[in-house]
Write an enzyme that holds these catalytic residues in place. Sequence first.
Site, mmCIF file in Angstrom:
data_model
loop_
_atom_site.group_PDB
_atom_site.id
_atom_site.type_symbol
_atom_site.label_atom_id
_atom_site.label_comp_id
_atom_site.label_asym_id
_atom_site.label_seq_id
_atom_site.Cartn_x
_atom_site.Cartn_y
_atom_site.Cartn_z
ATOM 1 N N SER A 48 0.819 -1.202 0.072
ATOM 2 C CA SER A 48 -0.033 0.030 -0.193
ATOM 3 C C SER A 48 0.742 1.283 -0.119
ATOM 4 O O SER A 48 2.081 1.230 0.156
ATOM 5 C CB SER A 48 -1.116 0.017 1.163
ATOM 6 O OG SER A 48 -0.280 -0.031 2.396
ATOM 7 N N ILE A 50 3.201 4.419 -0.353
ATOM 8 C CA ILE A 50 4.186 4.597 -0.991
ATOM 9 C C ILE A 50 5.021 3.609 -1.598
ATOM 10 O O ILE A 50 5.445 3.551 -2.707
ATOM 11 C CB ILE A 50 5.281 5.787 -0.367
ATOM 12 C CG1 ILE A 50 4.382 7.230 -0.072
ATOM 13 C CG2 ILE A 50 6.630 5.808 -0.940
ATOM 14 C CD1 ILE A 50 5.402 7.998 0.859
ATOM 15 N N SER A 170 12.136 9.793 6.374
ATOM 16 C CA SER A 170 11.246 10.617 6.902
ATOM 17 C C SER A 170 11.551 11.862 7.062
ATOM 18 O O SER A 170 12.783 12.124 7.724
ATOM 19 C CB SER A 170 10.446 10.225 8.074
ATOM 20 O OG SER A 170 9.459 11.215 8.609
ATOM 21 N N TYR A 196 9.793 6.237 15.806
ATOM 22 C CA TYR A 196 9.826 6.489 14.432
ATOM 23 C C TYR A 196 10.996 7.493 13.745
ATOM 24 O O TYR A 196 11.725 6.967 13.002
ATOM 25 C CB TYR A 196 8.577 6.618 13.918
ATOM 26 C CG TYR A 196 8.162 6.693 12.265
ATOM 27 C CD1 TYR A 196 7.930 5.683 11.727
ATOM 28 C CD2 TYR A 196 8.315 8.001 11.640
ATOM 29 C CE1 TYR A 196 7.797 5.409 10.356
ATOM 30 C CE2 TYR A 196 8.325 7.932 10.046
ATOM 31 C CZ TYR A 196 7.954 6.765 9.512
ATOM 32 O OH TYR A 196 7.706 6.614 8.058
ATOM 33 N N LYS A 200 14.372 6.646 11.573
ATOM 34 C CA LYS A 200 14.449 7.339 10.076
ATOM 35 C C LYS A 200 15.821 8.079 10.231
ATOM 36 O O LYS A 200 16.616 8.146 9.003
ATOM 37 C CB LYS A 200 13.335 8.018 10.107
ATOM 38 C CG LYS A 200 12.076 7.245 9.687
ATOM 39 C CD LYS A 200 12.134 6.436 8.711
ATOM 40 C CE LYS A 200 11.141 5.648 8.173
ATOM 41 N NZ LYS A 200 11.179 4.762 7.128
ATOM 42 N N THR A 231 -1.110 8.449 2.938
ATOM 43 C CA THR A 231 -1.174 7.153 2.828
ATOM 44 C C THR A 231 -1.833 6.323 3.810
ATOM 45 O O THR A 231 -2.055 7.120 4.829
ATOM 46 C CB THR A 231 0.284 6.727 3.015
ATOM 47 O OG1 THR A 231 0.824 7.031 4.365
ATOM 48 C CG2 THR A 231 1.185 7.275 1.997
#
Length: 311
Positions: A48, A50, A170, A196, A200, A231
């Site tokens: 799904s 990107i 990100s 997260y 990243k 997304t």
Amino acid sequence: MSVLDTVADRLVVPGYSKWGYRLRKGSWSALEPGALNGARAVVTGAGSGIGKATALGLARLGAEVVLAVRDERKGEAARAEIVAAVPEAVVQIGLCDVSSPESVRRFAAEIDRLDVLVHNAGVLPQERKVTAEGHELTFATHVLGPLLLTDLLRPLLAASDDPRVVFVSSGGMYTQRLRGDDPEYREGTYRGATAYARTKRMQVALVPLLAERYAADGIAVHGMHPGWADTPGVAGSLPGFHKLTGAFLRTSEEGADTIVWLAATSPAPRTGQFWHDRRERPTHLLPTTGEKPEDVVAFWQYCTSAAGVLP
């Protein structure tokens, strides 16, 4: 355009939004049709968002694409969408939970040829979770798994005429420094969004290390961030952010554009760099996030040991 582009990038909202993408795309050259004819690409997290958009973009340029997914049903649905859009596309599905070394090794053993590897799979748990091996989940998914998978596929990439590896990071990583002292987020109060962003940042730190590691093999390694894209992952993991920025968000295809460009443009972009909207970007914007050599050494030593990769 260069000055306006830089200003938009540093102001974040203009650069990361759909407006930044649309401002810049007018100066870009189209990728050569068939630029990836005969090439094979692996895209993790391709069920799904990107990842799926990246796989579609690569297929449109002629690449045979392997969708590396945890959920076979999502993989089948993504494959059907891609083939519907590109009827001549060759699209395969490979089961791979990037957070699991066993799953990564099994998947890598099934690949017999490779030119492009895109590390896109991502997670954002709200509470600290650990894998069966005892590693914090975002760290295992964003750092250890990609490191192991790339190293396992290194011989196949080295055999390619123009091998490229892309890490999808990100923009949130700009808020964090490299935590070589606590890569597993054991200290302090755990926050999913912070975990997260930290991992990243770690992906961005890996890019020059791996570029140097694979230089003799001719394997180019790139990092990028896609801006703010609408997304399923963003909507599900960051509902507040999604609601606040909904009018600004890019499509998945717009977010995936630079990934596809890094995989297909000729001549190949400089290895070891960080990109956004087809342009090299700085890896630090805040003075508090600068890396010390000892941080990088500690990070690399911990990662190679935890991933079971020779340093």
